[in-house]
Design an enzyme around this catalytic site. Sequence first.
Site, PDB file in Angstrom:
ATOM      1  N   PHE A 147      27.058 -27.927  36.970  1.00 52.02           N
ATOM      2  CA  PHE A 147      27.284 -27.339  35.156  1.00 52.02           C
ATOM      3  C   PHE A 147      26.411 -25.984  34.818  1.00 52.02           C
ATOM      4  O   PHE A 147      26.486 -25.473  34.199  1.00 52.02           O
ATOM      5  CB  PHE A 147      27.433 -28.351  34.130  1.00 52.02           C
ATOM      6  CG  PHE A 147      26.094 -28.700  33.835  1.00 52.02           C
ATOM      7  CD1 PHE A 147      25.331 -27.983  32.866  1.00 52.02           C
ATOM      8  CD2 PHE A 147      25.409 -29.940  34.402  1.00 52.02           C
ATOM      9  CE1 PHE A 147      23.764 -28.475  32.531  1.00 52.02           C
ATOM     10  CE2 PHE A 147      24.181 -30.196  33.947  1.00 52.02           C
ATOM     11  CZ  PHE A 147      23.485 -29.528  32.786  1.00 52.02           C
ATOM     12  N   LYS A 171      35.046 -25.820  44.060  1.00 54.79           N
ATOM     13  CA  LYS A 171      35.433 -26.918  43.089  1.00 54.79           C
ATOM     14  C   LYS A 171      34.317 -26.980  42.243  1.00 54.79           C
ATOM     15  O   LYS A 171      33.259 -27.306  42.349  1.00 54.79           O
ATOM     16  CB  LYS A 171      35.466 -28.144  43.816  1.00 54.79           C
ATOM     17  CG  LYS A 171      36.174 -29.546  43.205  1.00 54.79           C
ATOM     18  CD  LYS A 171      35.685 -29.763  41.900  1.00 54.79           C
ATOM     19  CE  LYS A 171      34.486 -30.563  41.621  1.00 54.79           C
ATOM     20  NZ  LYS A 171      34.020 -30.776  40.342  1.00 54.79           N
ATOM     21  N   SER A 224      23.276 -32.972  41.706  1.00 50.70           N
ATOM     22  CA  SER A 224      21.933 -33.975  41.559  1.00 50.70           C
ATOM     23  C   SER A 224      21.887 -34.644  43.000  1.00 50.70           C
ATOM     24  O   SER A 224      22.743 -34.736  44.026  1.00 50.70           O
ATOM     25  CB  SER A 224      22.272 -35.105  40.481  1.00 50.70           C
ATOM     26  OG  SER A 224      23.574 -35.622  40.590  1.00 50.70           O
ATOM     27  N   CYS A 279      17.280 -26.139  38.154  1.00 52.16           N
ATOM     28  CA  CYS A 279      16.427 -26.954  39.258  1.00 52.16           C
ATOM     29  C   CYS A 279      15.086 -26.452  39.539  1.00 52.16           C
ATOM     30  O   CYS A 279      14.538 -27.196  40.192  1.00 52.16           O
ATOM     31  CB  CYS A 279      17.565 -27.121  40.339  1.00 52.16           C
ATOM     32  SG  CYS A 279      17.551 -25.405  41.325  1.00 52.16           S
ATOM     33  N   GLU A 369      13.897 -36.581  36.887  1.00 49.98           N
ATOM     34  CA  GLU A 369      14.375 -35.261  36.512  1.00 49.98           C
ATOM     35  C   GLU A 369      14.750 -35.406  35.159  1.00 49.98           C
ATOM     36  O   GLU A 369      15.949 -35.867  35.038  1.00 49.98           O
ATOM     37  CB  GLU A 369      15.262 -34.715  37.422  1.00 49.98           C
ATOM     38  CG  GLU A 369      15.810 -33.303  37.330  1.00 49.98           C
ATOM     39  CD  GLU A 369      16.637 -32.620  38.256  1.00 49.98           C
ATOM     40  OE1 GLU A 369      17.737 -33.439  38.375  1.00 49.98           O
ATOM     41  OE2 GLU A 369      16.625 -31.481  38.620  1.00 49.98           O
TER      42      GLU A 369
HETATM   43  P1  NAD Z   1      26.087 -33.518  39.501  1.00 49.62           P
HETATM   44  O1  NAD Z   1      25.738 -33.757  40.833  1.00 49.62           O
HETATM   45  O2  NAD Z   1      26.752 -34.318  38.506  1.00 49.62           O
HETATM   46  O3  NAD Z   1      27.626 -32.827  39.860  1.00 49.62           O
HETATM   47  C1  NAD Z   1      27.824 -31.539  40.585  1.00 49.62           C
HETATM   48  C2  NAD Z   1      29.125 -31.458  41.291  1.00 49.62           C
HETATM   49  O4  NAD Z   1      29.390 -32.811  41.869  1.00 49.62           O
HETATM   50  C3  NAD Z   1      30.079 -31.378  40.252  1.00 49.62           C
HETATM   51  O5  NAD Z   1      31.127 -30.678  40.728  1.00 49.62           O
HETATM   52  C4  NAD Z   1      30.798 -32.655  40.008  1.00 49.62           C
HETATM   53  O6  NAD Z   1      32.138 -32.537  39.823  1.00 49.62           O
HETATM   54  C5  NAD Z   1      30.711 -33.356  41.460  1.00 49.62           C
HETATM   55  N1  NAD Z   1      30.520 -34.752  41.395  1.00 49.62           N
HETATM   56  C6  NAD Z   1      29.713 -35.529  40.417  1.00 49.62           C
HETATM   57  N2  NAD Z   1      29.783 -36.669  40.670  1.00 49.62           N
HETATM   58  C7  NAD Z   1      30.294 -36.815  41.881  1.00 49.62           C
HETATM   59  C8  NAD Z   1      30.421 -38.032  42.939  1.00 49.62           C
HETATM   60  N3  NAD Z   1      30.107 -39.264  42.510  1.00 49.62           N
HETATM   61  N4  NAD Z   1      30.900 -37.948  43.994  1.00 49.62           N
HETATM   62  C9  NAD Z   1      31.262 -36.600  44.371  1.00 49.62           C
HETATM   63  N5  NAD Z   1      31.301 -35.512  43.475  1.00 49.62           N
HETATM   64  C10 NAD Z   1      30.782 -35.546  42.275  1.00 49.62           C
HETATM   65  O7  NAD Z   1      25.388 -32.553  39.185  1.00 49.62           O
HETATM   66  P2  NAD Z   1      25.240 -31.457  37.602  1.00 49.62           P
HETATM   67  O8  NAD Z   1      24.770 -32.658  36.468  1.00 49.62           O
HETATM   68  O9  NAD Z   1      26.724 -30.916  37.444  1.00 49.62           O
HETATM   69  O10 NAD Z   1      24.011 -30.508  37.791  1.00 49.62           O
HETATM   70  C11 NAD Z   1      22.723 -30.622  37.340  1.00 49.62           C
HETATM   71  C12 NAD Z   1      22.012 -31.336  38.954  1.00 49.62           C
HETATM   72  O11 NAD Z   1      22.426 -30.195  39.584  1.00 49.62           O
HETATM   73  C13 NAD Z   1      20.331 -31.372  38.437  1.00 49.62           C
HETATM   74  O12 NAD Z   1      20.059 -32.563  39.260  1.00 49.62           O
HETATM   75  C14 NAD Z   1      19.982 -30.146  38.984  1.00 49.62           C
HETATM   76  O13 NAD Z   1      18.590 -30.216  39.758  1.00 49.62           O
HETATM   77  C15 NAD Z   1      20.850 -29.743  40.366  1.00 49.62           C
HETATM   78  N6  NAD Z   1      20.760 -28.473  40.713  1.00 49.62           N
HETATM   79  C16 NAD Z   1      20.160 -28.280  41.755  1.00 49.62           C
HETATM   80  C17 NAD Z   1      20.143 -26.922  42.282  1.00 49.62           C
HETATM   81  C18 NAD Z   1      19.395 -26.576  43.621  1.00 49.62           C
HETATM   82  O14 NAD Z   1      19.471 -25.511  43.845  1.00 49.62           O
HETATM   83  N7  NAD Z   1      18.829 -27.482  44.323  1.00 49.62           N
HETATM   84  C19 NAD Z   1      20.660 -25.961  41.639  1.00 49.62           C
HETATM   85  C20 NAD Z   1      21.237 -26.100  40.384  1.00 49.62           C
HETATM   86  C21 NAD Z   1      21.384 -27.464  40.054  1.00 49.62           C
END
Ligand code: NAD
Length: 477
Positions: A147, A171, A224, A279, A369
């Site tokens: 997000f 997606k 995440s 992140c 985090e």
């Molecule tokens: P999230 O892991 O909740 O969701 C990311 C994606 O995965 C979304 O599209 C979501 O629909 C999908 N998703 C969620 N739960 C799932 C599951 N159980 N199985 C399969 N797909 C699933 O992450 P978020 O809350 O949207 O974003 C924040 C996180 O992203 C933070 O931890 C942040 O550090 C990380 N992030 C990392 C980077 C990087 O480059 N390392 C960059 C941006 C964000």
Amino acid sequence: MKATHYLHGTRVEAGSRSLNPLTSPVDGAPLGSVAVADATVVDQAVQSAQKAFQSWSLVPVKDRVQVLYKFKALVEQNIGDLAKQVTAENGKTTAESAAGIARGIEIVEYAASLPQLFAGEILEVSTGVDCYTRRFPIGVVAGITPFNFPAMVPMWMFPMAIACGNSFILKPSEQVPFTPLLLADLLKESGLPDGVFNVVQGDRETVEAVLDHPGIAAAAFVGSTAVAKAVYDRGIASNKRMLTLGGAKNHLIVVPDADPLITAKNVVSSAVGCAGQRCMAASVLIAVGDCDAIIDAIEHEMRNLTCGAEIGAIISVKAKERIEGYIARAAARGAKIRLDGRGQSMAGNYVGTTLIDGITTEDECANDEIFGPVLSILRVKTLDEALAIENANPYGNAACIYTSSGATARYFEMKAEAGMIGVNIGVPVPRDPFGFGGWNASKFGAGDITGRDAISFWTKTKKVTAKWTSKSTNWMS
Ligand code: NAD
């Protein structure tokens, strides 16, 4: 408004169900609902992408990137509207939204230079025998995004993937589903053939359908850590090429010879920019020795930032309450809350800048985090103690040092266990051709998601060994 899918150049509303209505983090205004793509809709996207791939993959790279030149110009022309949409659904300030899109444009520029980067290698390996490589797209590929950067993170992926000749299925996060549809419109206006870029909206069900589909050859993920690991394993199990980026816990180490004013401004912008929801955000400041003057300057800088002006909103009420819980528990344990961002009275999901002093390495603030505008301070006596703390944390996205000593900076750079190191820079995002990617639990898979590594990730190579001579000098030639 409904966040639809985008299949073969058309907005399509289909799927098993819809998600709960979305509200804007900024003011709680209703934004609409989100369709969820089930396995049938994902299959339609794959079929559309496969059809498009047959011709798109044969277009010479010099012609493919012409679309990206047009797309770059259109994104620049529409950056105001795009930033407005990012702010409405994500909560960032408009300036932050525009900055994220501007970073996305840099990636488009790099992808547009692909004809200069794509050339293979050739070497005469024996008399009259040449070895050379050719790069090929891998087919239908996918990107699954979080997000926190509704435009930028998708733009880390699709410009290079489609420039390499693949068809792409995005997606997006179900929390920010609208911005990608605007990008889809601009790609179409740029002349991208239908089916080369598709969007499937949804949640875990959609992600699993993407990962299980045998017609998708590779997937990149950003989100995440727990999800990144599960997505990596599931994609690998269905023979996909996978690269998944996870969460982070970034440490900034400050030594007493650091410039107080530059350090304070830079640390604060890292910790509370994008309301700490990135992140690369600074989460823990480790003060080595007496850095009180610098910490006082940090507090002063943070105190002057206000919600809704410099500090954007938190993505959801649940996330806001989660962040406030960390502050409340730190206070209850006796930490010194130098600035407390809880209890903002304005509409919207706001948490103000928060500075927590006097924590220990066991404290949850030192380990989790938090993903909010919260900076916690640890105090140590030596740089090696600071490095030991940084290196013991399971993540490895960014680690930064503030110092005026080149020797100290270099020592830190060599010892810190993180993929991206900052020296007097708190958000050390590498620019192309350098790649973005962490170490340890911040990334699963090989290579980085941007820069030169992206070309390798989105292509496969053929190695040709050819002999066009009748001379024979050894078994090979
Ligand atoms: P999230 O892991 O909740 O969701 C990311 C994606 O995965 C979304 O599209 C979501 O629909 C999908 N998703 C969620 N739960 C799932 C599951 N159980 N199985 C399969 N797909 C699933 O992450 P978020 O809350 O949207 O974003 C924040 C996180 O992203 C933070 O931890 C942040 O550090 C990380 N992030 C990392 C980077 C990087 O480059 N390392 C960059 C941006 C964000």
